[in-house]
Design an enzyme around this catalytic site. Structure first.
Site, mmCIF file in Angstrom:
data_model
loop_
_atom_site.group_PDB
_atom_site.id
_atom_site.type_symbol
_atom_site.label_atom_id
_atom_site.label_comp_id
_atom_site.label_asym_id
_atom_site.label_seq_id
_atom_site.Cartn_x
_atom_site.Cartn_y
_atom_site.Cartn_z
ATOM 1 N N SER A 1 0.866 -1.182 0.000
ATOM 2 C CA SER A 1 0.000 0.000 0.000
ATOM 3 C C SER A 1 0.898 1.225 0.000
ATOM 4 O O SER A 1 2.085 1.128 0.365
ATOM 5 C CB SER A 1 -0.848 -0.020 1.280
ATOM 6 O OG SER A 1 -1.524 1.202 1.450
ATOM 7 N N TYR B 1 -1.545 -0.899 10.572
ATOM 8 C CA TYR B 1 -1.770 -1.237 9.156
ATOM 9 C C TYR B 1 -0.482 -1.009 8.367
ATOM 10 O O TYR B 1 -0.048 -1.871 7.597
ATOM 11 C CB TYR B 1 -2.908 -0.380 8.597
ATOM 12 C CG TYR B 1 -3.230 -0.655 7.141
ATOM 13 C CD1 TYR B 1 -3.832 -1.852 6.751
ATOM 14 C CD2 TYR B 1 -2.941 0.285 6.142
ATOM 15 C CE1 TYR B 1 -4.133 -2.105 5.412
ATOM 16 C CE2 TYR B 1 -3.240 0.038 4.806
ATOM 17 C CZ TYR B 1 -3.833 -1.153 4.443
ATOM 18 O OH TYR B 1 -4.126 -1.410 3.125
#
Ligand code: NDP
Length: 248
Positions: free
Chosen positions: A143, A156
């Protein structure tokens, strides 16, 4: 133009929605046989039926990536049905963002279990088949949050940084085995990812932002197809993409 997708056997985790589902449709249209894994069996069954109705090849296998045996079953199903695994897309992921001070320890555990351990279990299930055939391609989802840390993204981001570390190690170790490794790091994409943020203020802020600038899941489908389509002696090791309007 190289045609290096048609005829490939491509296993996709997290194929029940968002980028995984978009990739499955796109790659099946390009002639790949797709093997779909996710927990929501009704969704992947329906997607496999849709692909088959359209003349493609697909099989759905209910899979929870936090369970090592499930990933083995998914990989074995691909080999049983289509004879091999050419590509594994470790796409399943969760993103229940929140500031650390809110101490959402169960969500921290879930992100580590799905985003990091799930990727490792996928690698463990597919790698023996690929090494034995001296051919394969593993694609892992990181990401933009695997390159940068934002307020609320610490855990995350930790999982997505870790995916990059594992992928680069895997790339180096797999070079003699002719197994390609690709990291794809998306920016804001319109999917169901924000639905599972439990902190309502965090969810709303992210929803507003992604609704404003997010690109469709098909963007990922095109880019993953690009990485697969390159000839076997070329590894596309990293793709980082953002909506043009995304600043950070
Ligand atoms: P979605 O929420 O639409 O899709 C996530 C997929 O992961 C679903 O198919 C879900 O299936 C699956 N999944 C979640 N937990 C598990 C589990 N335990 N076992 C198996 N499958 C699981 O989101 P996206 O399409 O956006 O997410 C795909 C990937 O892209 C993720 O890794 C995400 O972190 C990453 N990403 C997304 C960005 C975005 O802006 N959307 C940006 C950067 C990265 P099911 O619930 O049926 O099991």
């Amino acid at each position: 133009m190289t045609d290096n997708i048609a005829g490939k056997v491509i296993v996709i985790t997290g194929a029940s929605s968002g980028m995984g589902a978009a990739a499955a449709r796109h790659l099946a249209r390009e002639g790949a046989a797709v093997v779909l894994g996710a927990r929501r069996a009704d969704r992947i069954d329906a997607l496999a039926a849709e692909i088959i109705d359209a003349g493609g090849k697909a099989r759905a296998v209910e899979t929870d990536v936090t369970k090592r045996d499930d990933l083995k079953r998914l990989a074995d199903a691909a080999v049983e049905t289509y004879g091999r695994i050419d590509v594994l897309i470790n796409n399943a992921g969760v993103m229940p963002l929140s500031p650390l001070e809110r101490v959402k320890v169960d969500e921290w555990d879930q992100m580590i279990d799905v985003n990091l351990k799930g990727v490792l279990y996928g690698v463990a299930a597919a790698l023996p088949h690929m090494i034995a055939r001296k051919s394969g391609h593993i694609i892992n989802l990181s990401s933009v949050a695997g390159h940068k840390i934002f307020s609320g993204s610490a855990v995350y981001s930790a999982t997505k940084y870790a995916v990059r570390a594992v992928s680069e190690g895997l790339r180096q170790e797999m070079a003699p085995h002719n197994v390609r490794v690709t990291i794809i790091s998306p920016g804001a994409v319109k999917t169901e990812l924000l639905d599972h943020i439990s902190e309502k203020d965090v969810q709303q802020a992210n929803r507003d932002y992604v609704a404003q600038i997010g690109v469709p899941a098909e963007t990922f489908a095109r880019l993953v197809a690009f990485a697969i389509n390159e000839p076997e002696d070329v590894g596309i090791n990293e793709i980082l993409f953002r909506p043009t309007a995304q600043e950070l």
